[in-house]
Design a protein around this motif. Structure first.
Motif, PDB file in Angstrom:
ATOM      1  N   VAL A  13     -18.757 -34.335 -43.087  1.00 43.64           N
ATOM      2  CA  VAL A  13     -17.957 -35.175 -42.295  1.00 43.64           C
ATOM      3  C   VAL A  13     -18.689 -36.344 -41.617  1.00 43.64           C
ATOM      4  O   VAL A  13     -19.693 -36.271 -40.435  1.00 43.64           O
ATOM      5  CB  VAL A  13     -17.105 -34.507 -41.168  1.00 43.64           C
ATOM      6  N   GLU A  14     -18.687 -37.473 -42.316  1.00 42.97           N
ATOM      7  CA  GLU A  14     -19.257 -38.686 -41.768  1.00 42.97           C
ATOM      8  C   GLU A  14     -18.063 -39.890 -42.158  1.00 42.97           C
ATOM      9  O   GLU A  14     -17.334 -39.580 -42.855  1.00 42.97           O
ATOM     10  CB  GLU A  14     -20.688 -38.851 -42.531  1.00 42.97           C
ATOM     11  N   ASP A  15     -18.251 -41.024 -41.545  1.00 46.28           N
ATOM     12  CA  ASP A  15     -17.535 -42.091 -42.021  1.00 46.28           C
ATOM     13  C   ASP A  15     -18.104 -43.029 -42.959  1.00 46.28           C
ATOM     14  O   ASP A  15     -19.403 -42.743 -43.296  1.00 46.28           O
ATOM     15  CB  ASP A  15     -17.119 -42.760 -40.994  1.00 46.28           C
ATOM     16  N   SER A 107     -23.670 -27.937 -39.312  1.00 39.89           N
ATOM     17  CA  SER A 107     -24.199 -29.397 -38.783  1.00 39.89           C
ATOM     18  C   SER A 107     -24.669 -30.109 -39.685  1.00 39.89           C
ATOM     19  O   SER A 107     -25.258 -29.468 -41.009  1.00 39.89           O
ATOM     20  CB  SER A 107     -25.384 -28.925 -37.745  1.00 39.89           C
ATOM     21  N   HIS A 108     -24.412 -31.450 -39.824  1.00 37.68           N
ATOM     22  CA  HIS A 108     -24.847 -32.390 -40.473  1.00 37.68           C
ATOM     23  C   HIS A 108     -25.929 -33.303 -39.826  1.00 37.68           C
ATOM     24  O   HIS A 108     -26.299 -34.455 -40.412  1.00 37.68           O
ATOM     25  CB  HIS A 108     -23.944 -33.212 -40.983  1.00 37.68           C
ATOM     26  N   GLY A 109     -26.444 -32.885 -38.889  1.00 39.70           N
ATOM     27  CA  GLY A 109     -27.498 -34.050 -38.141  1.00 39.70           C
ATOM     28  C   GLY A 109     -26.924 -34.637 -37.012  1.00 39.70           C
ATOM     29  O   GLY A 109     -25.518 -34.566 -36.917  1.00 39.70           O
ATOM     30  N   ASP A 111     -27.496 -37.983 -36.223  1.00 39.12           N
ATOM     31  CA  ASP A 111     -27.263 -39.584 -36.450  1.00 39.12           C
ATOM     32  C   ASP A 111     -27.553 -40.000 -38.097  1.00 39.12           C
ATOM     33  O   ASP A 111     -27.701 -40.952 -38.443  1.00 39.12           O
ATOM     34  CB  ASP A 111     -28.218 -40.458 -35.803  1.00 39.12           C
ATOM     35  N   HIS A 112     -27.577 -38.883 -38.813  1.00 36.27           N
ATOM     36  CA  HIS A 112     -27.679 -39.053 -40.304  1.00 36.27           C
ATOM     37  C   HIS A 112     -28.964 -39.540 -40.812  1.00 36.27           C
ATOM     38  O   HIS A 112     -29.263 -40.380 -41.846  1.00 36.27           O
ATOM     39  CB  HIS A 112     -26.620 -40.008 -41.008  1.00 36.27           C
ATOM     40  N   HIS A 113     -29.943 -39.252 -39.947  1.00 35.30           N
ATOM     41  CA  HIS A 113     -31.570 -39.781 -40.256  1.00 35.30           C
ATOM     42  C   HIS A 113     -31.938 -38.801 -41.511  1.00 35.30           C
ATOM     43  O   HIS A 113     -31.933 -37.505 -41.045  1.00 35.30           O
ATOM     44  CB  HIS A 113     -32.461 -39.627 -39.155  1.00 35.30           C
ATOM     45  N   ALA A 147     -28.815 -31.264 -44.711  1.00 36.71           N
ATOM     46  CA  ALA A 147     -29.622 -32.368 -44.074  1.00 36.71           C
ATOM     47  C   ALA A 147     -29.090 -33.773 -45.023  1.00 36.71           C
ATOM     48  O   ALA A 147     -28.402 -33.556 -46.182  1.00 36.71           O
ATOM     49  CB  ALA A 147     -30.982 -32.176 -45.078  1.00 36.71           C
ATOM     50  N   PRO A 148     -28.939 -34.884 -44.233  1.00 32.15           N
ATOM     51  CA  PRO A 148     -28.581 -36.088 -44.773  1.00 32.15           C
ATOM     52  C   PRO A 148     -29.098 -36.378 -46.115  1.00 32.15           C
ATOM     53  O   PRO A 148     -30.077 -36.097 -46.447  1.00 32.15           O
ATOM     54  CB  PRO A 148     -28.804 -37.141 -43.828  1.00 32.15           C
ATOM     55  N   SER A 149     -28.210 -36.828 -47.436  1.00 34.15           N
ATOM     56  CA  SER A 149     -28.756 -37.027 -48.523  1.00 34.15           C
ATOM     57  C   SER A 149     -29.911 -35.857 -49.348  1.00 34.15           C
ATOM     58  O   SER A 149     -30.471 -36.273 -50.066  1.00 34.15           O
ATOM     59  CB  SER A 149     -29.653 -38.317 -48.799  1.00 34.15           C
ATOM     60  N   LEU A 261     -18.027 -32.772 -51.065  1.00 33.56           N
ATOM     61  CA  LEU A 261     -17.357 -34.023 -50.679  1.00 33.56           C
ATOM     62  C   LEU A 261     -17.403 -34.569 -49.323  1.00 33.56           C
ATOM     63  O   LEU A 261     -17.762 -33.892 -48.461  1.00 33.56           O
ATOM     64  CB  LEU A 261     -16.009 -33.696 -51.236  1.00 33.56           C
ATOM     65  N   HIS A 262     -17.116 -35.901 -49.179  1.00 32.81           N
ATOM     66  CA  HIS A 262     -17.121 -36.543 -47.783  1.00 32.81           C
ATOM     67  C   HIS A 262     -15.573 -37.019 -47.700  1.00 32.81           C
ATOM     68  O   HIS A 262     -14.897 -37.495 -48.615  1.00 32.81           O
ATOM     69  CB  HIS A 262     -18.121 -37.947 -47.805  1.00 32.81           C
ATOM     70  N   PRO A 263     -15.008 -37.100 -46.405  1.00 32.47           N
ATOM     71  CA  PRO A 263     -13.813 -37.697 -46.164  1.00 32.47           C
ATOM     72  C   PRO A 263     -13.581 -38.987 -46.558  1.00 32.47           C
ATOM     73  O   PRO A 263     -12.565 -39.268 -47.060  1.00 32.47           O
ATOM     74  CB  PRO A 263     -13.839 -37.620 -44.504  1.00 32.47           C
TER      75      PRO A 263
HETATM   76 ZN   LIG Z   1     -24.319 -37.363 -45.167  1.00 31.15          ZN
END
Ligand SMILES: [Zn+2]
Length: 319
Positions: A13-15, A107-109, A111-113, A147-149, A261-263
């Motif tokens: 869940v990120e924009d 959790s996805h962290g 600030d997406h670092h 983790a992001p990416s 998947l992402h929104p």
């Molecule tokens: Zn992400």
């Protein structure tokens, strides 16, 4: 035909403006000025899961379903939502709504670092802060982290474990993508599709389509070669009929399939970032208009599988 096979739907869940592909075009400082579209896009997915999981037979039942007063005997679709802390701070009601509808919050962290680009102390803080933030909103323990990416590695995995998480879902075996991290996964005991890192900590990798073969009398020796088959841009790029066959192939030898998947991937109307590099724009915008239709087909075609959260999956393999 009923089956014991499981499908782990995971949503990061990120924009649209927070993705790694646009990092050089949209600065972190400008995030608060961007149009927030994550709430309506996440709701589209939540509504789809409710609709596909418990098929209402009438308009009345459909309205009751929306109000959570109707339940058919068909099992519900449960998914895992890895929520970015930045989004959780901005939209705590969205986090509560996902949780209220029976899905898992992970959790996805903050600030997406990328994990492997942070100092150890910054990463520890990121892991602790994002976990506590989500737990304070729902009152429920956060078990999982992504983790992001997919920027995990052996050292990062240890830090995630030390931060009190019960599982990590950041490993992607596809090794032709520059940002994905590497993990010495063979060091751990495999249990289903998960790996037991310790008694209380597991790794749940994203599913890929693995090949391991040698053509006789040929120098061609393809070993442990994997095609990205876990979702995201690859799900949008690959024609659905072929993608489905790949998932069937994965499930013919594994007890579960893990999909992400992402929104923003269900939002063809999102603002366009014209100044981003062409390759990144291709990855981000390819086939956005047909994602919803494809997910609907995936849920329908695999309706005899059990759609479970990562937390529930870990519980079943531990028994
Ligand atoms: Zn992400």
């Amino acid at each position: 035909m009923t089956t014991n096979k499981k499908i782990l739907i995971t949503i990061d869940v990120e924009d649209w403006f927070q993705v790694e592909n646009f990092k050089s075009s949209i600065s972190y400082d400008s995030w608060h000025r961007q149009e927030l579209r994550v709430e309506r896009n996440t709701h589209r997915l939540l509504d789809l899961f409710d609709e596909m999981g418990r098929t209402p037979q009438s308009t009345t039942q459909y309205n009751q379903l929306k109000q959570q007063t109707y339940s058919a005997n068909k099992p519900a679709i449960r998914a895992t939502f890895f929520v970015l802390g930045w989004i959780a701070r901005k939209c705590p009601d969205l986090v509560r709504e996902i949780h209220r509808r029976g899905h898992e919050i992970a959790s996805h962290g903050v600030d997406h670092h990328l994990c492997n680009a942070q100092s150890v102390s910054d990463l520890r803080k990121d892991l602790n802060d994002s976990k506590k933030l989500l737990e304070d909103i729902t009152g429920d323990e956060v078990y999982g982290y992504r983790a992001p990416s997919f920027s995990v590695n052996d050292g990062v995995l240890k830090i995630i474990q030390d931060a009190g998480y019960r599982y990590d879902a950041s490993y992607n075996s596809f090794d032709r993508h520059g940002r994905y991290g590497k993990l010495n996964i063979s060091a751990f005991k495999q249990s289903g599709i998960a790996y037991q890192v310790s008694d209380h900590f597991h790794e749940i990798p994203v599913s890929n389509l693995d090949f391991d073969f040698k053509i006789q009398n040929s120098k061609l020796n393809i070993q442990n070669f994997s095609l990205p088959w876990g979702g995201g841009g690859y799900f949008r790029l690959i024609p659905y009929a072929i993608f489905r066959q790949g998932v069937q192939r994965i499930l013919s030898s594994a007890d579960a399939y893990s999909f992400y998947l992402h929104p923003w991937e269900v939002d063809p109307e999102q603002p366009k970032v014209k100044e981003a590099p062409a390759a990144f724009k291709f990855r981000h915008y390819i086939n956005l208009a047909s994602t919803m239709k494809k997910i609907r087909r995936l849920l329908k075609d695999f309706k005899d599988c059990r759609f479970v959260t990562c937390r529930a999956y870990i519980d079943t393999i531990q028994r």
